[in-house]
Design a protein around this motif. Structure first.
Motif, PDB file in Angstrom:
ATOM      1  N   HIS A  97       0.839  -1.199   0.000  1.00 19.51           N
ATOM      2  CA  HIS A  97       0.000   0.000   0.000  1.00 19.51           C
ATOM      3  C   HIS A  97       0.876   1.250   0.000  1.00 19.51           C
ATOM      4  N   ALA A  98       1.849   1.285   0.888  1.00 20.51           N
ATOM      5  CA  ALA A  98       2.726   2.459   0.993  1.00 20.51           C
ATOM      6  C   ALA A  98       3.481   2.692  -0.312  1.00 20.51           C
ATOM      7  N   ALA A  99       3.976   1.617  -0.917  1.00 18.17           N
ATOM      8  CA  ALA A  99       4.731   1.747  -2.167  1.00 18.17           C
ATOM      9  C   ALA A  99       3.836   2.234  -3.307  1.00 18.17           C
ATOM     10  N   ILE A 100       2.623   1.719  -3.386  1.00 14.12           N
ATOM     11  CA  ILE A 100       1.710   2.115  -4.466  1.00 14.12           C
ATOM     12  C   ILE A 100       1.244   3.554  -4.270  1.00 14.12           C
ATOM     13  N   VAL A 101       0.961   3.956  -3.043  1.00 17.14           N
ATOM     14  CA  VAL A 101       0.574   5.352  -2.781  1.00 17.14           C
ATOM     15  C   VAL A 101       1.712   6.283  -3.204  1.00 17.14           C
ATOM     16  N   ALA A 102       2.949   5.920  -2.876  1.00 19.94           N
ATOM     17  CA  ALA A 102       4.108   6.738  -3.264  1.00 19.94           C
ATOM     18  C   ALA A 102       4.257   6.776  -4.786  1.00 19.94           C
ATOM     19  N   ALA A 103       4.066   5.638  -5.457  1.00 16.89           N
ATOM     20  CA  ALA A 103       4.169   5.594  -6.917  1.00 16.89           C
ATOM     21  C   ALA A 103       3.092   6.457  -7.565  1.00 16.89           C
ATOM     22  N   LEU A 104       1.891   6.430  -7.006  1.00 17.66           N
ATOM     23  CA  LEU A 104       0.807   7.263  -7.536  1.00 17.66           C
ATOM     24  C   LEU A 104       1.129   8.752  -7.368  1.00 17.66           C
ATOM     25  N   ALA A 105       1.676   9.137  -6.228  1.00 13.99           N
ATOM     26  CA  ALA A 105       2.035  10.544  -6.000  1.00 13.99           C
ATOM     27  C   ALA A 105       3.164  10.966  -6.929  1.00 13.99           C
ATOM     28  N   ASP A 106       4.177  10.093  -7.104  1.00 15.48           N
ATOM     29  CA  ASP A 106       5.278  10.401  -8.024  1.00 15.48           C
ATOM     30  C   ASP A 106       4.762  10.551  -9.459  1.00 15.48           C
ATOM     31  N   LEU A 107       3.861   9.664  -9.842  1.00 17.33           N
ATOM     32  CA  LEU A 107       3.289   9.717 -11.178  1.00 17.33           C
ATOM     33  C   LEU A 107       2.515  11.016 -11.374  1.00 17.33           C
ATOM     34  N   GLN A 108       1.747  11.420 -10.382  1.00 12.84           N
ATOM     35  CA  GLN A 108       0.989  12.673 -10.469  1.00 12.84           C
ATOM     36  C   GLN A 108       1.942  13.842 -10.695  1.00 12.84           C
ATOM     37  N   ARG A 109       3.025  13.890  -9.916  1.00 15.70           N
ATOM     38  CA  ARG A 109       3.993  14.980 -10.079  1.00 15.70           C
ATOM     39  C   ARG A 109       4.636  14.939 -11.464  1.00 15.70           C
ATOM     40  N   ALA A 110       4.956  13.743 -11.952  1.00 13.42           N
ATOM     41  CA  ALA A 110       5.601  13.619 -13.268  1.00 13.42           C
ATOM     42  C   ALA A 110       4.664  14.063 -14.385  1.00 13.42           C
ATOM     43  N   VAL A 111       3.392  13.696 -14.291  1.00 16.44           N
ATOM     44  CA  VAL A 111       2.433  14.082 -15.333  1.00 16.44           C
ATOM     45  C   VAL A 111       2.261  15.604 -15.349  1.00 16.44           C
ATOM     46  N   GLU A 112       2.339  16.218 -14.197  1.00 13.62           N
ATOM     47  CA  GLU A 112       2.150  17.667 -14.115  1.00 13.62           C
ATOM     48  C   GLU A 112       3.367  18.455 -14.613  1.00 13.62           C
ATOM     49  N   ARG A 113       4.534  17.782 -14.733  1.00 14.72           N
ATOM     50  CA  ARG A 113       5.737  18.456 -15.234  1.00 14.72           C
ATOM     51  C   ARG A 113       5.795  18.336 -16.752  1.00 14.72           C
ATOM     52  N   PRO A 114       5.767  19.432 -17.478  1.00 17.75           N
ATOM     53  CA  PRO A 114       5.765  19.362 -18.939  1.00 17.75           C
ATOM     54  C   PRO A 114       7.045  18.743 -19.509  1.00 17.75           C
ATOM     55  N   GLY A 115       8.151  18.775 -18.786  1.00 16.74           N
ATOM     56  CA  GLY A 115       9.415  18.258 -19.302  1.00 16.74           C
ATOM     57  C   GLY A 115       9.511  16.735 -19.339  1.00 16.74           C
ATOM     58  N   VAL A 116       8.627  16.038 -18.671  1.00 18.30           N
ATOM     59  CA  VAL A 116       8.676  14.574 -18.654  1.00 18.30           C
ATOM     60  C   VAL A 116       8.010  14.061 -19.923  1.00 18.30           C
TER      61      VAL A 116
END
Length: 155
Positions: A97-116
């Motif tokens: 659960h902790a790992a998936i929650v962290a992966a979801l948050a990282d993914l959200q930040r990456a999607v919001e960054r236009p450079g990725v």
């Protein structure tokens, strides 16, 4: 006089049915919608916005799954009350659960960054989908072990 075979009930009466026999909550929101959003070519207008829109319910759905399964009145507490031998499996699912929650948050930040780039986002989402699939299977296996496995010893 009985003239036909005696039929046994196919399910336990509600008073003795295990509490976790209720259908488990899905561990995430609308994953197919997220996959469809990713399938659109990244050059399409508002591609990132669509991915973000479909990622939000997945994050919310997984947070709800964690709330339902963890905690003193959660599904995992019920499993441990029924089958304490499964403590290691519950601990593994909780760590996931902790790992998936962290992966979801990282993914959200990456999607919001236009450079990725889109390929990087797709790779991350593929990794996330595999992690969710493994987690779902492990959870189903845990419930099977808790309520369906016969350890023997009864006469």
């Amino acid at each position: 006089m009985v003239t036909g075979p005696i039929q046994q009930p196919s399910v336990a009466p509600p008073a003795v049915r295990p509490p976790a026999a209720r259908p488990p909550s899905p561990p995430a929101g609308d994953l197919p919608a997220l996959v469809r959003a990713l399938a659109v070519p990244p050059g399409e207008p508002r591609w990132r916005e669509r991915v973000i829109v479909h990622l939000t319910p997945v994050r919310r759905g997984f947070a709800e799954h964690v709330r339902i399964t963890e905690g003193p009145a959660g599904l995992y507490a019920e499993v441990l009350a029924q089958a304490p031998r499964l403590h290691r499996g519950v601990r593994l699912l909780t760590r996931e659960h902790a790992a998936i929650v962290a992966a979801l948050a990282d993914l959200q930040r990456a999607v919001e960054r236009p450079g990725v780039c889109a390929e990087e986002l797709r790779r991350r989402i593929d990794d996330l989908l595999r992690a969710l699939s493994r987690h779902r299977q492990r959870g189903a296996d845990l419930l099977w072990q808790a309520y369906q496995t016969d350890l023997g010893g009864e006469t």
